[in-house]
Design an enzyme around this catalytic site. Sequence first.
Site, PDB file in Angstrom:
ATOM      1  N   PRO A  70       0.851  -1.200   0.000  1.00  0.00           N
ATOM      2  CA  PRO A  70       0.000   0.000   0.000  1.00  0.00           C
ATOM      3  C   PRO A  70       0.878   1.238   0.000  1.00  0.00           C
ATOM      4  O   PRO A  70       1.790   1.367   0.819  1.00  0.00           O
ATOM      5  CB  PRO A  70      -0.784  -0.132   1.318  1.00  0.00           C
ATOM      6  CG  PRO A  70       0.097  -0.962   2.197  1.00  0.00           C
ATOM      7  CD  PRO A  70       0.822  -1.903   1.290  1.00  0.00           C
ATOM      8  N   MET A  71       0.625   2.167  -0.936  1.00  0.00           N
ATOM      9  CA  MET A  71       1.426   3.377  -1.047  1.00  0.00           C
ATOM     10  C   MET A  71       0.514   4.570  -1.280  1.00  0.00           C
ATOM     11  O   MET A  71      -0.245   4.601  -2.261  1.00  0.00           O
ATOM     12  CB  MET A  71       2.442   3.241  -2.187  1.00  0.00           C
ATOM     13  CG  MET A  71       3.521   2.202  -1.930  1.00  0.00           C
ATOM     14  SD  MET A  71       4.633   1.956  -3.340  1.00  0.00           S
ATOM     15  CE  MET A  71       3.627   0.880  -4.379  1.00  0.00           C
ATOM     16  N   GLN A 125      -6.238  -1.315   3.178  1.00  0.00           N
ATOM     17  CA  GLN A 125      -5.489  -0.900   4.354  1.00  0.00           C
ATOM     18  C   GLN A 125      -6.202   0.263   5.042  1.00  0.00           C
ATOM     19  O   GLN A 125      -6.505   1.274   4.425  1.00  0.00           O
ATOM     20  CB  GLN A 125      -4.059  -0.466   4.029  1.00  0.00           C
ATOM     21  CG  GLN A 125      -3.285  -0.169   5.317  1.00  0.00           C
ATOM     22  CD  GLN A 125      -1.859   0.269   5.095  1.00  0.00           C
ATOM     23  OE1 GLN A 125      -1.608   1.377   4.643  1.00  0.00           O
ATOM     24  NE2 GLN A 125      -0.913  -0.610   5.441  1.00  0.00           N
ATOM     25  N   CYS A 155       3.634   3.110   9.028  1.00  0.00           N
ATOM     26  CA  CYS A 155       3.983   4.332   8.310  1.00  0.00           C
ATOM     27  C   CYS A 155       4.635   5.339   9.251  1.00  0.00           C
ATOM     28  O   CYS A 155       4.064   5.695  10.278  1.00  0.00           O
ATOM     29  CB  CYS A 155       2.746   4.951   7.674  1.00  0.00           C
ATOM     30  SG  CYS A 155       3.118   6.449   6.721  1.00  0.00           S
ATOM     31  N   HIS A 228       7.897  -4.799   7.653  1.00  0.00           N
ATOM     32  CA  HIS A 228       8.954  -4.023   6.995  1.00  0.00           C
ATOM     33  C   HIS A 228      10.198  -4.159   7.865  1.00  0.00           C
ATOM     34  O   HIS A 228      10.207  -3.729   9.014  1.00  0.00           O
ATOM     35  CB  HIS A 228       8.545  -2.560   6.872  1.00  0.00           C
ATOM     36  CG  HIS A 228       9.495  -1.737   6.063  1.00  0.00           C
ATOM     37  ND1 HIS A 228       9.068  -0.707   5.264  1.00  0.00           N
ATOM     38  CD2 HIS A 228      10.843  -1.778   5.934  1.00  0.00           C
ATOM     39  CE1 HIS A 228      10.117  -0.154   4.675  1.00  0.00           C
ATOM     40  NE2 HIS A 228      11.205  -0.789   5.074  1.00  0.00           N
ATOM     41  N   ASN A 268       8.869  -7.415   3.894  1.00  0.00           N
ATOM     42  CA  ASN A 268       8.787  -6.187   3.123  1.00  0.00           C
ATOM     43  C   ASN A 268      10.039  -5.359   3.406  1.00  0.00           C
ATOM     44  O   ASN A 268      10.608  -5.439   4.490  1.00  0.00           O
ATOM     45  CB  ASN A 268       7.515  -5.422   3.511  1.00  0.00           C
ATOM     46  CG  ASN A 268       7.396  -4.062   2.862  1.00  0.00           C
ATOM     47  OD1 ASN A 268       7.124  -3.071   3.534  1.00  0.00           O
ATOM     48  ND2 ASN A 268       7.592  -3.979   1.570  1.00  0.00           N
ATOM     49  N   GLY A 269      10.451  -4.566   2.429  1.00  0.00           N
ATOM     50  CA  GLY A 269      11.567  -3.661   2.628  1.00  0.00           C
ATOM     51  C   GLY A 269      12.800  -4.053   1.850  1.00  0.00           C
ATOM     52  O   GLY A 269      13.364  -5.127   2.064  1.00  0.00           O
ATOM     53  N   ARG A 292       7.927   0.325  -4.048  1.00  0.00           N
ATOM     54  CA  ARG A 292       8.179   1.286  -5.132  1.00  0.00           C
ATOM     55  C   ARG A 292       8.587   0.645  -6.442  1.00  0.00           C
ATOM     56  O   ARG A 292       8.256   1.150  -7.513  1.00  0.00           O
ATOM     57  CB  ARG A 292       9.245   2.295  -4.696  1.00  0.00           C
ATOM     58  CG  ARG A 292       8.660   3.580  -4.135  1.00  0.00           C
ATOM     59  CD  ARG A 292       8.458   3.514  -2.665  1.00  0.00           C
ATOM     60  NE  ARG A 292       7.717   4.677  -2.175  1.00  0.00           N
ATOM     61  CZ  ARG A 292       6.821   4.626  -1.211  1.00  0.00           C
ATOM     62  NH1 ARG A 292       6.504   3.470  -0.663  1.00  0.00           N
ATOM     63  NH2 ARG A 292       6.211   5.711  -0.789  1.00  0.00           N
TER      64      ARG A 292
END
Length: 410
Positions: A70-71, A125, A155, A228, A268-269, A292
């Site tokens: 989710p971004m 989310q 976040c 993350h 994640n990450g 990204r």
Amino acid sequence: MKSTVYNLLSALAPLHYDNLTYCHKQSLKILNRFSGQHKRFHSLMGKDPVHLEKRMVDGQYLPPWFSVAPMMDWTDNHYRTLARLISKHAWLYTEMVVAETIVHQRNNLDRFLAFSPEQHPIVLQLGGSNLENLAKAAEFANAYSFDELNLNCGCPSGKVAGHGCFGARLMFDPKFVADAMSAIAANCSVPVSVKCRIGVDDHDSYNELCDFVYAIVSNSPTRHFIVHARKALLSGLSPAENRKVPPLKYEYYFALLRDFPEVQFTINGGITGIDQVNAARRQGAHGVMVGRAAYNNPWSTLRHVDSAVYGIPTSSLSRRQPLLNLFHSEPGNGLWKRKADAALRRCKTIECFLEATLDAIPDSVLDSTLHRSPSDWEGSFADIDGMLPPPYKLSLQQSMSVSACLGISN
């Protein structure tokens, strides 16, 4: 230029998915004018009806072995439509939607929650720190048939973490997160999950991360965490710096697999390609989330997902078919962006935009399919076992709690 084509879609295409389908059809009409292979193009489309392909096997979606993160301002309806054209089986996440927004906009929910059925499997989310509003938001969202509801506990943005205790700041209060997850789960009919960091500020030990997971698993139905593998620093770093400066500690993630075998964890990450995804999964990762890279270079990142991750043959879909924002590092990309900037100032339709820009890209790029190349990431994570922190040990109080739950006398 930030995501010119996505911004154009946002400006020109209404959110309703019928209009998205219409815009896609109009785009294909323009593409045909630029190709001398009209019959070949329609033949491919006939064999590969991308909007109609089913993503279910034996009545169920495939597991979330690969997901798109989710971004905010990025994974909107338009991006997800594009992503689904490229990969049928990747799990897609919405942008974070604040619970208060859903509650206060209850008469305008399509604006925030509507999506095309082709986007399944899809996860909503949520963001928030008010139990009542999170519960109501889950109830309203349940009518839209998302495949999972996720709470943002990761976040580090000041816009999120600094107002109403959203995002990563929630990791300071695992009891509240457990209550929030219980409230969300009680008001929806799908699984729930938490997206978090490995720590926040100086609360970044492996045991503290385990305490967070343990509190939520013990006091809510949550059995899925997206982790993350960096800690968040709530002051002194921008959100972009928080994605790069704190060191990655993948060993924390793999230790969670060891210490919580009943829980599903997605890593994640720092993961940018399919070879890294498969390397993590070979090491035991339940799932891998990419951020990204899946947005900035969707063709190369998402095109291999179905075949390389899920073992399902990839269709002969070329870039000419999904098209938008797929020319990263290709001939004509710079000219395409310059023309796109100019076209944005005068074009009112996608048809006009494509007519003004598409001739910048050679046919060899538009009609190419994707081929994998060797990567240096094939051996990633191979030595991670030797880096794991010591196993998590329950405190006396936690042990007594577990015993009480199991009915075991001391």
